[in-house]
Design a protein around this motif. Structure first.
Motif, PDB file in Angstrom:
ATOM      1  N   ARG A  12       0.809  -1.223   0.000  1.00 16.27           N
ATOM      2  CA  ARG A  12       0.000   0.000   0.000  1.00 16.27           C
ATOM      3  C   ARG A  12       0.838   1.267   0.000  1.00 16.27           C
ATOM      4  O   ARG A  12       0.528   2.217  -0.693  1.00 16.27           O
ATOM      5  CB  ARG A  12      -1.055   0.013   1.119  1.00 16.27           C
ATOM      6  N   ASP A  62      -2.637   9.701   6.208  1.00 19.95           N
ATOM      7  CA  ASP A  62      -3.171   8.412   6.664  1.00 19.95           C
ATOM      8  C   ASP A  62      -3.063   8.199   8.179  1.00 19.95           C
ATOM      9  O   ASP A  62      -4.004   7.764   8.812  1.00 19.95           O
ATOM     10  CB  ASP A  62      -2.535   7.223   5.920  1.00 19.95           C
ATOM     11  N   ASP A  96       0.883   3.379  16.242  1.00 17.13           N
ATOM     12  CA  ASP A  96       0.106   3.930  15.125  1.00 17.13           C
ATOM     13  C   ASP A  96      -1.294   4.252  15.644  1.00 17.13           C
ATOM     14  O   ASP A  96      -2.061   3.340  15.993  1.00 17.13           O
ATOM     15  CB  ASP A  96       0.059   2.885  13.997  1.00 17.13           C
ATOM     16  N   ASP A 105      -6.749  -3.177   3.188  1.00 16.46           N
ATOM     17  CA  ASP A 105      -5.819  -2.654   2.164  1.00 16.46           C
ATOM     18  C   ASP A 105      -6.015  -3.314   0.801  1.00 16.46           C
ATOM     19  O   ASP A 105      -5.610  -2.764  -0.214  1.00 16.46           O
ATOM     20  CB  ASP A 105      -4.325  -2.794   2.516  1.00 16.46           C
TER      21      ASP A 105
HETATM   22  C1  BGC Z   1      -2.847   1.982   7.649  1.00 21.71           C
HETATM   23  C2  BGC Z   1      -3.245   0.646   7.104  1.00 21.71           C
HETATM   24  C3  BGC Z   1      -2.026  -0.260   7.013  1.00 21.71           C
HETATM   25  C4  BGC Z   1      -1.232  -0.260   8.301  1.00 21.71           C
HETATM   26  C5  BGC Z   1       0.074  -1.007   8.171  1.00 21.71           C
HETATM   27  C6  BGC Z   1      -2.132   1.813   8.956  1.00 21.71           C
HETATM   28  O1  BGC Z   1      -1.784   3.035   9.500  1.00 21.71           O
HETATM   29  O2  BGC Z   1      -3.975   2.813   7.793  1.00 21.71           O
HETATM   30  O3  BGC Z   1      -3.845   0.801   5.841  1.00 21.71           O
HETATM   31  O4  BGC Z   1      -2.414  -1.566   6.727  1.00 21.71           O
HETATM   32  O5  BGC Z   1      -0.964   1.051   8.717  1.00 21.71           O
HETATM   33  O6  BGC Z   1       0.923  -0.406   7.281  1.00 21.71           O
END
Ligand code: BGC
Length: 374
Positions: free
Chosen positions: A61, A135, A187, A286
């Motif tokens: 991604r 994101d 995250d 994803d």
């Molecule tokens: C994203 C996901 C992704 C994940 C791992 C997240 O912050 O929103 O789409 O799968 O990180 O990379």
């Protein structure tokens, strides 16, 4: 009559000069570096440098995100410095430092760890370099102007609702065995995904329609460092051998994304497949190619599709607005507080894909070709 025409002409001249004067005062992010060039129009972005900091090339991604951002920013006239940081925070910090010192006017950052960029972004602020969190929200920094993302809570609720409807939980069916896995605790998104899903599923755990045999239900225990497939697989190897090796069926796995879902699938192939007749419903996010292939093969039930082309489009609109001294379009001004206040956000809408609709969603939309999924 002549007097009247003269009067009208005079008014026109006055209105015109007023408009021109207003235009001159429109803020331009070029002020400072380009202050001497009186010919630079606020609409002229040619050569304006934008830094795009992505976390890793390991996951499909982010490669797509980076490519889309670069393509769309360049099409809009910007010069792009695109960097990937191998999921290493120190590398990302030094890449951002370089972007600031090399004259980037806007930074688009998908952080590795939301909390680790405060210091470097102080430098950005001092130099009037604007920051868009891409994101993933950047936490505890007041240097962030906008946040462009998908509706992360909705990603989680869609995963939870998928399990709810596939198992017939609303109709009172059960009990079913379920296990849970989510992403990196650093995250900010991971808590939204997990929280959204658990807001759907928790009541069924509480009333016994869903049973988590491992007993592992809290975010910290279900988290996966770096969203790593290997870490996910290791955790599931232990869960399967402790709770399902006696032939007990596992009916569903809530996995927050595709990299963790892949770890679960790998573990099931190694420890579960040979001695169980069912294959659990596994969620993901994803629509990475290997996961869509698993979906077609019946090894992953669904994935959330986040069209990274749309996210890039929205982010480019934000960059453009910043450079031209305008307000960017946002659709959420209440959800994302990064510790310094609410960050105005644009939330794109996620949709689910499974074996029944993937052709329409992924192939007809031009995201993948048939061959990509063979
Ligand atoms: C994203 C996901 C992704 C994940 C791992 C997240 O912050 O929103 O789409 O799968 O990180 O990379």
């Amino acid at each position: 009559m002549k007097k009247r025409i003269l009067g009208v002409l005079l008014v026109c001249v006055m209105v015109f000069s007023l408009l021109t004067a207003c235009d001159d005062k429109t803020p331009s992010s070029d002020s400072g570096s380009n202050a001497s060039s009186s010919t630079t129009s606020v609409n002229d972005v040619k050569g304006t440098k934008v830094g795009v900091a992505m976390p890793t090339k390991d996951l499909q991604r982010w490669n797509q995100d980076g490519d889309n951002m670069k393509k769309q920013l360049e099409a809009a006239g910007y010069t792009v410095d695109l960097q990937y940081a191998s999921n290493d925070v120190a590398t990302q910090v030094s890449q951002i430092e370089n972007m600031i010192s090399s004259g980037c006017k806007v930074l688009v950052i998908a952080s590795i760890e939301g909390d680790s960029l405060g210091t470097v972004l102080e430098q950005a602020k001092e130099k009037n370099v604007k920051v868009i969190a891409y994101d993933r929200l950047i936490m505890n920094s007041d240097a962030v102007t906008y946040y462009a993302t998908f509706d992360n809570y909705m990603v989680g609720t869609k995963q939870g609702e998928y399990i709810e409807s596939q198992l017939g939980l609303k109709d009172g069916k059960g009990p079913f065995n379920i296990e849970l896995i989510t992403g990196d605790p650093g995250d900010n998104n991971a808590r939204f995904f997990f929280g959204g899903a658990m807001d759907v599923l928790q009541k069924y755990i509480d009333n016994g329609q869903l049973v988590v045999k491992s007993g592992q239900v809290d975010f910290a225990t279900c988290a996966t460092q770096s969203w790593s497939t290997e870490n996910a697989q290791n955790r599931f190897d232990a869960i399967i051998s402790a709770n399902y090796s006696d032939g007990t069926q596992l009916d569903a796995v809530l996995a927050s994304n595709d990299s963790t879902a892949m770890g679960v699938t790998n573990s099931l192939e190694a420890n579960y497949e040979g001695n169980h007749s069912n294959w659990p419903i596994i969620t993901g996010q994803d629509c990475d190619k290997p996961n869509v292939k698993n979906m077609i093969a019946g090894k992953q039930a669904m994935s959330i599709f986040k069209d990274t082309r749309t996210l890039a489009e929205k982010t480019v609109e934000m960059v453009d607005a910043i450079i031209k001294g305008k307000e960017a379009p946002v659709n959420d001004t209440k959800t994302y507080n990064n510790g310094t206040g609410i960050i105005p956000s644009y939330l794109c809408e996620p949709v689910f894909a499974d074996a029944t609709n993937y052709k329409k969603i992924l192939i007809e939309s031009g995201y993948y070709t048939e061959d990509d999924l063979k």
